[in-house]
Design a protein around this motif. Structure first.
Motif, PDB file in Angstrom:
ATOM      1  N   ALA A 109       0.753  -1.388   0.072  1.00  0.00           N
ATOM      2  CA  ALA A 109      -0.105  -0.044  -0.070  1.00  0.00           C
ATOM      3  C   ALA A 109       0.837   1.137  -0.056  1.00  0.00           C
ATOM      4  O   ALA A 109       0.269   2.307  -0.467  1.00  0.00           O
ATOM      5  CB  ALA A 109      -0.823  -0.081   1.290  1.00  0.00           C
ATOM      6  N   ASP A 110       2.128   1.035   0.387  1.00  0.00           N
ATOM      7  CA  ASP A 110       3.018   2.417   0.547  1.00  0.00           C
ATOM      8  C   ASP A 110       3.487   2.592  -0.895  1.00  0.00           C
ATOM      9  O   ASP A 110       3.836   3.882  -1.224  1.00  0.00           O
ATOM     10  CB  ASP A 110       4.064   2.210   1.519  1.00  0.00           C
ATOM     11  N   LYS A 111       3.287   1.945  -1.856  1.00  0.00           N
ATOM     12  CA  LYS A 111       3.742   2.009  -3.240  1.00  0.00           C
ATOM     13  C   LYS A 111       2.815   2.600  -4.148  1.00  0.00           C
ATOM     14  O   LYS A 111       2.922   2.922  -5.264  1.00  0.00           O
ATOM     15  CB  LYS A 111       4.392   0.608  -3.746  1.00  0.00           C
ATOM     16  N   ALA A 112       1.428   2.769  -3.641  1.00  0.00           N
ATOM     17  CA  ALA A 112       0.301   3.497  -4.493  1.00  0.00           C
ATOM     18  C   ALA A 112       0.902   4.724  -4.913  1.00  0.00           C
ATOM     19  O   ALA A 112       1.549   5.528  -3.916  1.00  0.00           O
ATOM     20  CB  ALA A 112      -0.917   3.518  -3.726  1.00  0.00           C
ATOM     21  N   GLY A 118      -5.744  25.394  18.428  1.00  0.00           N
ATOM     22  CA  GLY A 118      -4.355  25.238  17.745  1.00  0.00           C
ATOM     23  C   GLY A 118      -4.101  23.998  17.556  1.00  0.00           C
ATOM     24  O   GLY A 118      -3.010  23.710  17.216  1.00  0.00           O
ATOM     25  N   GLY A 119      -4.994  23.031  17.558  1.00  0.00           N
ATOM     26  CA  GLY A 119      -4.896  21.687  17.573  1.00  0.00           C
ATOM     27  C   GLY A 119      -4.863  20.979  16.076  1.00  0.00           C
ATOM     28  O   GLY A 119      -5.237  19.922  15.729  1.00  0.00           O
ATOM     29  N   GLU A 120      -5.153  21.999  15.236  1.00  0.00           N
ATOM     30  CA  GLU A 120      -5.221  21.631  13.588  1.00  0.00           C
ATOM     31  C   GLU A 120      -4.037  21.194  13.048  1.00  0.00           C
ATOM     32  O   GLU A 120      -2.974  22.155  13.090  1.00  0.00           O
ATOM     33  CB  GLU A 120      -6.278  22.778  12.761  1.00  0.00           C
ATOM     34  N   ARG A 121      -3.751  20.114  12.280  1.00  0.00           N
ATOM     35  CA  ARG A 121      -2.629  19.844  11.597  1.00  0.00           C
ATOM     36  C   ARG A 121      -2.832  19.422  10.363  1.00  0.00           C
ATOM     37  O   ARG A 121      -3.929  18.916   9.938  1.00  0.00           O
ATOM     38  CB  ARG A 121      -1.823  18.563  12.183  1.00  0.00           C
ATOM     39  N   GLU A 122      -1.834  19.770   9.318  1.00  0.00           N
ATOM     40  CA  GLU A 122      -2.172  19.702   7.982  1.00  0.00           C
ATOM     41  C   GLU A 122      -0.693  18.792   7.653  1.00  0.00           C
ATOM     42  O   GLU A 122       0.366  19.151   7.839  1.00  0.00           O
ATOM     43  CB  GLU A 122      -2.154  20.860   7.014  1.00  0.00           C
ATOM     44  N   LEU A 123      -0.887  17.751   6.835  1.00  0.00           N
ATOM     45  CA  LEU A 123       0.014  17.082   6.437  1.00  0.00           C
ATOM     46  C   LEU A 123       0.071  16.497   4.942  1.00  0.00           C
ATOM     47  O   LEU A 123      -1.171  16.573   4.366  1.00  0.00           O
ATOM     48  CB  LEU A 123       0.226  15.513   7.301  1.00  0.00           C
ATOM     49  N   THR A 124       1.189  16.699   4.248  1.00  0.00           N
ATOM     50  CA  THR A 124       1.208  16.230   2.925  1.00  0.00           C
ATOM     51  C   THR A 124       1.230  14.667   2.696  1.00  0.00           C
ATOM     52  O   THR A 124       1.455  14.006   3.686  1.00  0.00           O
ATOM     53  CB  THR A 124       2.371  16.715   2.206  1.00  0.00           C
ATOM     54  N   PRO A 125       1.046  14.228   1.459  1.00  0.00           N
ATOM     55  CA  PRO A 125       1.024  12.649   1.570  1.00  0.00           C
ATOM     56  C   PRO A 125       2.400  11.922   1.967  1.00  0.00           C
ATOM     57  O   PRO A 125       2.530  11.072   2.366  1.00  0.00           O
ATOM     58  CB  PRO A 125       0.592  12.278   0.063  1.00  0.00           C
ATOM     59  N   GLU A 126       3.293  12.716   1.471  1.00  0.00           N
ATOM     60  CA  GLU A 126       4.807  12.411   1.599  1.00  0.00           C
ATOM     61  C   GLU A 126       4.823  12.123   3.344  1.00  0.00           C
ATOM     62  O   GLU A 126       5.616  11.295   3.583  1.00  0.00           O
ATOM     63  CB  GLU A 126       5.806  13.401   1.174  1.00  0.00           C
ATOM     64  N   GLU A 127       4.485  13.106   4.079  1.00  0.00           N
ATOM     65  CA  GLU A 127       4.762  13.065   5.549  1.00  0.00           C
ATOM     66  C   GLU A 127       3.656  11.874   6.215  1.00  0.00           C
ATOM     67  O   GLU A 127       4.008  11.432   7.031  1.00  0.00           O
ATOM     68  CB  GLU A 127       4.401  14.577   6.247  1.00  0.00           C
ATOM     69  N   ARG A 135       2.922   9.052   4.656  1.00  0.00           N
ATOM     70  CA  ARG A 135       3.459   7.727   4.094  1.00  0.00           C
ATOM     71  C   ARG A 135       4.559   7.503   5.287  1.00  0.00           C
ATOM     72  O   ARG A 135       4.974   6.322   5.618  1.00  0.00           O
ATOM     73  CB  ARG A 135       4.118   8.012   2.919  1.00  0.00           C
ATOM     74  N   GLU A 136       5.138   8.355   5.650  1.00  0.00           N
ATOM     75  CA  GLU A 136       6.312   8.108   6.655  1.00  0.00           C
ATOM     76  C   GLU A 136       5.830   7.601   7.950  1.00  0.00           C
ATOM     77  O   GLU A 136       6.383   6.615   8.550  1.00  0.00           O
ATOM     78  CB  GLU A 136       7.240   9.484   7.008  1.00  0.00           C
ATOM     79  N   GLN A 137       4.585   8.168   8.346  1.00  0.00           N
ATOM     80  CA  GLN A 137       4.191   8.029   9.608  1.00  0.00           C
ATOM     81  C   GLN A 137       3.407   6.861   9.771  1.00  0.00           C
ATOM     82  O   GLN A 137       3.504   5.968  10.629  1.00  0.00           O
ATOM     83  CB  GLN A 137       3.337   9.075  10.348  1.00  0.00           C
ATOM     84  N   LYS A 138       2.208   6.778   8.871  1.00  0.00           N
ATOM     85  CA  LYS A 138       1.599   5.615   8.765  1.00  0.00           C
ATOM     86  C   LYS A 138       1.267   5.462   7.164  1.00  0.00           C
ATOM     87  O   LYS A 138       0.313   5.733   6.567  1.00  0.00           O
ATOM     88  CB  LYS A 138       0.324   5.887   9.284  1.00  0.00           C
ATOM     89  N   LYS A 195      -7.979  -5.347   4.740  1.00  0.00           N
ATOM     90  CA  LYS A 195      -6.912  -5.469   5.411  1.00  0.00           C
ATOM     91  C   LYS A 195      -5.810  -4.913   4.639  1.00  0.00           C
ATOM     92  O   LYS A 195      -5.808  -5.323   3.379  1.00  0.00           O
ATOM     93  CB  LYS A 195      -6.620  -7.131   5.787  1.00  0.00           C
ATOM     94  N   ILE A 196      -5.037  -3.947   5.019  1.00  0.00           N
ATOM     95  CA  ILE A 196      -4.093  -3.242   4.295  1.00  0.00           C
ATOM     96  C   ILE A 196      -2.792  -3.406   5.125  1.00  0.00           C
ATOM     97  O   ILE A 196      -2.556  -3.215   6.061  1.00  0.00           O
ATOM     98  CB  ILE A 196      -4.430  -1.754   4.276  1.00  0.00           C
ATOM     99  N   TYR A 197      -1.613  -3.659   4.096  1.00  0.00           N
ATOM    100  CA  TYR A 197      -0.500  -3.786   4.643  1.00  0.00           C
ATOM    101  C   TYR A 197       0.516  -3.237   3.789  1.00  0.00           C
ATOM    102  O   TYR A 197       0.561  -2.913   2.516  1.00  0.00           O
ATOM    103  CB  TYR A 197       0.046  -5.586   4.634  1.00  0.00           C
ATOM    104  N   ALA A 198       1.495  -2.541   4.340  1.00  0.00           N
ATOM    105  CA  ALA A 198       2.665  -1.724   3.618  1.00  0.00           C
ATOM    106  C   ALA A 198       3.577  -2.444   2.805  1.00  0.00           C
ATOM    107  O   ALA A 198       3.973  -1.908   1.833  1.00  0.00           O
ATOM    108  CB  ALA A 198       3.581  -1.025   4.729  1.00  0.00           C
ATOM    109  N   GLY A 199       3.926  -3.590   3.320  1.00  0.00           N
ATOM    110  CA  GLY A 199       4.862  -4.524   2.588  1.00  0.00           C
ATOM    111  C   GLY A 199       4.056  -5.582   1.808  1.00  0.00           C
ATOM    112  O   GLY A 199       2.960  -5.412   1.458  1.00  0.00           O
ATOM    113  N   ALA A 200       4.794  -6.581   1.326  1.00  0.00           N
ATOM    114  CA  ALA A 200       4.463  -7.368   0.243  1.00  0.00           C
ATOM    115  C   ALA A 200       3.889  -8.662   1.119  1.00  0.00           C
ATOM    116  O   ALA A 200       3.313  -9.705   0.734  1.00  0.00           O
ATOM    117  CB  ALA A 200       5.538  -7.929  -0.600  1.00  0.00           C
ATOM    118  N   ASP A 201       4.213  -8.744   2.617  1.00  0.00           N
ATOM    119  CA  ASP A 201       3.699 -10.170   3.313  1.00  0.00           C
ATOM    120  C   ASP A 201       2.381  -9.464   3.814  1.00  0.00           C
ATOM    121  O   ASP A 201       2.150  -8.580   4.314  1.00  0.00           O
ATOM    122  CB  ASP A 201       4.653 -10.351   4.348  1.00  0.00           C
ATOM    123  N   HIS A 202       1.662 -10.714   3.965  1.00  0.00           N
ATOM    124  CA  HIS A 202       0.421 -10.627   4.820  1.00  0.00           C
ATOM    125  C   HIS A 202      -0.029 -12.138   5.596  1.00  0.00           C
ATOM    126  O   HIS A 202       0.539 -13.054   4.943  1.00  0.00           O
ATOM    127  CB  HIS A 202      -0.758 -10.184   3.970  1.00  0.00           C
TER     128      HIS A 202
END
Length: 147
Positions: A64-67, A87-96, A98-101, A128-135
């Motif tokens: 899923a991380d390679k989409a 002040g608790g609003e956060r904006e993240l880019t897709p790149e950020e 992907r690093e966290q989750k 069921k979503i997995y970042a790697g190739a194994d499940h």
């Protein structure tokens, strides 16, 4: 021809047979992939689809991380979260994100394509979503799903 004699089929929860599918998200466009996954989770690919019954199948997504995104969405798109505090609003880019989750981008896209309500929340548990190739779902013998 007497049209009154035909009955509309309505699936019963006990009659539903669930299949397992595996999808490799490598180099797939996020939106198109999420649309296809939501279609299978709801069961709309089956002739026995009934809107008020969960007739969908299980979907396992690997890599899923390679989409990818098209255009400039990789840099211009933002994901917003709000903690509830001033002040608790956060904006993240897709790149950020992907690093966290790495699985969040696809989860978020599929959830947005499902109807809202308790039935959709039950349907999303079959994703069921997995970042790697194994499940860990080899015992269910998932079939590859053609996109």
């Amino acid at each position: 021809m007497d049209t009154q004699s035909f009955k509309t089929y309505s699936a019963k929860p006990d009659d539903v047979e669930r299949a397992w599918y595996v999808i490799d998200a490598t180099d797939e466009v996020v939106g198109r992939l999420a649309s296809r996954i939501a279609h299978v989770l709801r069961g709309k690919h089956k002739p026995s689809f009934t809107p008020h019954i969960d007739t969908g199948d299980y979907v396992v997504v690997v890599n899923a991380d390679k989409a990818r995104f098209t255009g400039r969405k990789e840099t211009d798109k933002t994901y917003r979260t709000y903690s509830g505090y001033p002040g608790g609003e956060r904006e993240l880019t897709p790149e950020e994100v992907r690093e966290q989750k790495p699985t969040y981008i696809l989860e978020h896209a599929v959830k947005g394509m499902m109807p809202s309500g308790p039935l959709a929340r039950r349907m999303l548990k079959k994703l069921k979503i997995y970042a790697g190739a194994d499940h860990p779902h080899d015992a269910q013998q998932p079939q590859p799903l053609d996109l």
